[in-house]
Every structure is written in C-alpha cells, then in structure tokens.
Design a protein around this motif. Structure first.
Motif, mmCIF file in Angstrom:
data_model
loop_
_atom_site.group_PDB
_atom_site.id
_atom_site.type_symbol
_atom_site.label_atom_id
_atom_site.label_comp_id
_atom_site.label_asym_id
_atom_site.label_seq_id
_atom_site.Cartn_x
_atom_site.Cartn_y
_atom_site.Cartn_z
ATOM 1 N N PRO A 237 44.060 -64.326 -85.898
ATOM 2 C CA PRO A 237 43.014 -63.810 -86.778
ATOM 3 C C PRO A 237 42.904 -62.298 -86.580
ATOM 4 N N LEU B 181 44.620 -63.860 -91.718
ATOM 5 C CA LEU B 181 45.440 -64.532 -90.720
ATOM 6 C C LEU B 181 46.751 -63.764 -90.658
ATOM 7 N N LYS C 179 47.604 -74.088 -88.661
ATOM 8 C CA LYS C 179 46.666 -74.447 -87.595
ATOM 9 C C LYS C 179 45.394 -73.606 -87.670
ATOM 10 N N LEU C 180 45.556 -72.312 -87.888
ATOM 11 C CA LEU C 180 44.387 -71.441 -87.930
ATOM 12 C C LEU C 180 43.556 -71.666 -89.192
ATOM 13 N N THR D 227 40.165 -73.447 -89.282
ATOM 14 C CA THR D 227 38.936 -72.849 -88.753
ATOM 15 C C THR D 227 38.471 -71.634 -89.541
#
Length: 249
Positions: free
Chosen positions: A113, A123, A169-170, A173
C-alpha cells in the motif's frame, strides 16, 4: 511517498578502481554527483529503484563496499541485476551480507500500500529482472541469444504474476487501485523500437510504468519513445539522467 529510479551506477570502490571518465569527461566524479542529488531529493520513506550495472566488481565481497555506499543513502532501495553485475549471486546470500539494507529482485515481484499524495492511495506493485536483447536487434545472434531471451521472458512473467497475486491479496483490505511498475535492465524492445515478448507482457499484465537503463549513446537516448501501448517508458541510465535520479511518481 515519492518513487525515484536510476541505473548504471558503475561503481568500483573509493577511490574508484575503474574510473568511468575513460568513457568521457562527463563521467568525472559521477558518484559524488549522484549522491549529492540523492541526498537532496530522497526521504527515508521514499522508494529508489536501481536497474542494474551497479558495480564493476567480479565477486560479492568485492562489491560490498559499493553496496554499503548505496545503503548509507536515504530511501527504501530495490535493485535488479544488469549485464555487468558479475558479483550477483543468490538473493538470500546478498540479503544476508547487506543485512537487509537492499532488496534484490530477480524474477520476483511484490505489492505494498502506498500514498503518493495525501489524496492518492494505490496498491504499488513492482518487480522485474535483467531482461535481454530482443530479436532483430543489431547485436542479437539467434543461435546463442534465443534461449537467454526466452529465459528472461519467463522471469519477467514470473515477476508480473507475483505482482498480481500480491495485488489480489491486498485488495481484500482496500479499494485503492493498483499501479504496476516493471523493472528491467535492458530496454523492452530492440534497437528499432519494435514490439517484443517484453512489450507483449507489459500490455497483457497492464504495466503502467517500465523503468530500464543499459543504454549510453546519444542515438539511443534520442530514439526511446515516451510510451509503448499504455505503458510509460523511463530510461534512467545515469549518464542519460545527467547523474541524477529520475522521479517516476
């Protein structure tokens, strides 16, 4: 956070064992010029990409002085291999001797991030490898170069896949958009700027910026386009950049 890049530092200890001014007076004291600009421009939380040909050393222990000199400078530093980096060895070994002060990338990628401005969260995904001469380049010999070219394409795609995996994956969130940066040492096309396997990968994986070095002649400096497809291109050879870092973002 700001993002900077430079390539082709061509260091050789202090005092230099291989002074670069044999290639022209403009190279005189070139590391001091680069360090001065680096110290004036880069903060500790900024990122600096170093795209190969870092040291003339032939062995890792001989390159350590040059690597430590880079490590004293501000910023989070990520480095790929160039065609003259004969000291390059296993990533775990290089990481150990530099005590994690540099992150070495070869066929790998990651995402973090990042806030490029207070209003601009992304990202940030980046990775890469050395790359190679592309077919139909004046220096490309198919019998000996095809296999190396194919291997570097595999490493490049491996890095891009890892970048996408990290983005996925990020994304669980945050809703920040991805921004992809591909690091190469060689340019992603031949000396005629023709499409290649590298430019095809850049398009397929939606690479926003491709950063590379390797080139040192005025003809090459003048022929590099601003973009390939939707990918912004950044030539950052030290002499092309007048021995300063380029701010990418």
């Amino acid at each position: 956070m700001k993002i900077f890049a430079i390539g082709d530092l061509h260091l050789s200890g202090t005092p230099p064992q291989k002074p670069m001014d044999v290639f022209g007076e403009h190279w005189h004291n070139h590391w001091e010029k680069i360090r001065t600009h680096w110290q004036q421009s880069v903060a500790d939380d900024d990122i600096v990409f170093i795209v190969g040909d870092t040291s003339w050393a032939m062995r890792l222990d001989a390159a350590l002085e040059d690597l430590q000199s880079i490590m004293t400078l501000p910023g989070q530093k990520y480095i790929i291999r160039g065609n003259h980096d004969y000291w390059w060895t296993g990533v775990s070994k290089m990481t150990k001797v530099t005590d994690g002060g540099l992150t070495f990338l070869q066929g790998h990628g990651l995402a973090v991030p990042a806030s490029l401005t207070p209003q601009s969260a992304v990202l940030l995904a980046f990775g890469g490898t050395r790359g190679y001469l592309c077919p139909n380049d004046g220096g490309f010999t198919p019998d000996t170069d095809n296999s190396i070219y194919a291997r570097e394409l595999l490493r490049t795609e491996a890095a891009l896949k890892e970048m996408d995996t990290a983005i996925t994956k990020l994304s669980a969130t945050t809703d920040a958009p991805p921004l992809r940066i591909l690091l190469l040492h060689y340019p992603p096309f031949n000396d005629k700027n023709e499409a290649s396997g590298f430019t095809e990968l850049m398009e397929r994986y939606h690479v926003d910026h491709c950063i590379f070095g390797h080139l040192h002649d005025s003809l090459s400096f003048s022929r590099i386009p601003e973009s390939a497809g939707h990918t912004r291109l950044h030539l950052v050879s030290a002499d092309y950049m007048n021995f300063s870092l380029k701010q990418i973002l």
